[in-house]
Design an enzyme around this catalytic site. Sequence first.
Site, mmCIF file in Angstrom:
data_model
loop_
_atom_site.group_PDB
_atom_site.id
_atom_site.type_symbol
_atom_site.label_atom_id
_atom_site.label_comp_id
_atom_site.label_asym_id
_atom_site.label_seq_id
_atom_site.Cartn_x
_atom_site.Cartn_y
_atom_site.Cartn_z
ATOM 1 N N ASN A 106 5.728 7.247 0.500
ATOM 2 C CA ASN A 106 4.809 6.691 -0.494
ATOM 3 C C ASN A 106 5.605 5.824 -1.456
ATOM 4 O O ASN A 106 6.818 5.997 -1.603
ATOM 5 C CB ASN A 106 4.137 7.847 -1.256
ATOM 6 C CG ASN A 106 2.931 7.393 -2.081
ATOM 7 O OD1 ASN A 106 2.523 6.226 -2.038
ATOM 8 N ND2 ASN A 106 2.364 8.318 -2.836
ATOM 9 N N HIS A 108 5.558 4.370 -5.563
ATOM 10 C CA HIS A 108 4.960 4.594 -6.897
ATOM 11 C C HIS A 108 5.613 3.630 -7.891
ATOM 12 O O HIS A 108 6.829 3.423 -7.836
ATOM 13 C CB HIS A 108 5.179 6.050 -7.324
ATOM 14 C CG HIS A 108 4.558 6.355 -8.638
ATOM 15 N ND1 HIS A 108 3.190 6.519 -8.794
ATOM 16 C CD2 HIS A 108 5.093 6.488 -9.882
ATOM 17 C CE1 HIS A 108 2.924 6.754 -10.068
ATOM 18 N NE2 HIS A 108 4.063 6.736 -10.745
ATOM 19 N N SER A 135 9.623 3.432 -7.012
ATOM 20 C CA SER A 135 10.290 4.476 -6.237
ATOM 21 C C SER A 135 9.583 4.664 -4.901
ATOM 22 O O SER A 135 8.352 4.651 -4.845
ATOM 23 C CB SER A 135 10.213 5.822 -6.972
ATOM 24 O OG SER A 135 10.670 5.714 -8.296
ATOM 25 N N ASP A 144 3.329 12.638 -6.671
ATOM 26 C CA ASP A 144 4.530 11.799 -6.796
ATOM 27 C C ASP A 144 5.797 12.619 -7.046
ATOM 28 O O ASP A 144 6.664 12.226 -7.835
ATOM 29 C CB ASP A 144 4.336 10.749 -7.922
ATOM 30 C CG ASP A 144 3.103 9.880 -7.694
ATOM 31 O OD1 ASP A 144 2.845 9.502 -6.536
ATOM 32 O OD2 ASP A 144 2.389 9.589 -8.675
HETATM 33 C C1 GAR Z 1 0.970 0.028 -6.252
HETATM 34 O O1 GAR Z 1 1.479 -0.381 -7.491
HETATM 35 C C2 GAR Z 1 1.525 1.392 -5.866
HETATM 36 O O2 GAR Z 1 2.845 1.584 -6.271
HETATM 37 C C3 GAR Z 1 0.584 2.317 -6.622
HETATM 38 O O3 GAR Z 1 -0.682 1.735 -6.445
HETATM 39 C C4 GAR Z 1 -0.531 0.326 -6.351
HETATM 40 C C5 GAR Z 1 -1.265 -0.141 -5.107
HETATM 41 O O4 GAR Z 1 -1.279 -1.538 -5.033
HETATM 42 N N1 GAR Z 1 0.650 3.657 -6.103
HETATM 43 C C6 GAR Z 1 0.590 4.744 -6.873
HETATM 44 O O5 GAR Z 1 0.374 4.694 -8.069
HETATM 45 C C7 GAR Z 1 0.747 6.064 -6.144
HETATM 46 N N2 GAR Z 1 0.906 7.136 -7.065
HETATM 47 P P1 GAR Z 1 -1.645 -2.257 -3.665
HETATM 48 O O6 GAR Z 1 -2.976 -1.651 -3.208
HETATM 49 O O7 GAR Z 1 -1.780 -3.707 -4.033
HETATM 50 O O8 GAR Z 1 -0.538 -1.978 -2.683
#
Ligand code: GAR
Length: 206
Positions: A106, A108, A135, A144
């Site tokens: 994943n 984050h 990360s 996370d």
């Molecule tokens: C990204 O910033 C990712 O890191 C975050 O959601 C966003 C998705 O963007 N993920 C989290 O917060 C997981 N805990 P995307 O749909 O444009 O890839």
Amino acid sequence: MNTAVLISGRGSNLASLLAYEKANKANYRIVLVLSNEPEASGLAYAKENKVPYYVVPHRDYQSKQAFEAAMQVYLEKHNIELIALAGFMRLLSSSFITRWQGRVINIHPSLLPDFPGLNTHKKVLQAKKKESGCSVFFVDSGIDTGLLINQTSVPVLVNDTEETLAKRVLQEEHILFPKTLDQVASKQITLENLQTNKQSNKFTTN
Ligand code: GAR
């Protein structure tokens, strides 16, 4: 390695994984995209790239177990070996994680273990941090909390808003995630090795 990408929304990380795969001799091959949200705009990237994609709407299932069982059917049908969560906003159960132990990663948008969960950039700004980042980690059943694989840091600037900080971090996500998925797919990095070494293999791209 046959890889599924799970999304819930915009899918910009999915796009970066697909672009890296196209431009490099990647060790992963994205052969399936699943979304728990029917309206996820990121599904367009799967369509554009002719990757099979399906919506598994979590709200249609009575339990997390039933939702995950429905995803499992697609994962098996497509001989999936590795799963990348790219903005997939559902917590996976410990039985799903045990089944996929060491094969789910994943991303984050913070320097974990700091600021897990939602509203990351807001929390970073409120805490007046001078540095943030992103990360990539092996998923466990916490929010996370899995074992860290790689991180990239970015500065937090005095005039930053949530939007400007998110943009700076996202640029780094798009570099870090494909590289890390490639390293995991090549078995250069494994959960077992990381657990043995007990030190995360950090690198920065700036
Ligand atoms: C990204 O910033 C990712 O890191 C975050 O959601 C966003 C998705 O963007 N993920 C989290 O917060 C997981 N805990 P995307 O749909 O444009 O890839």
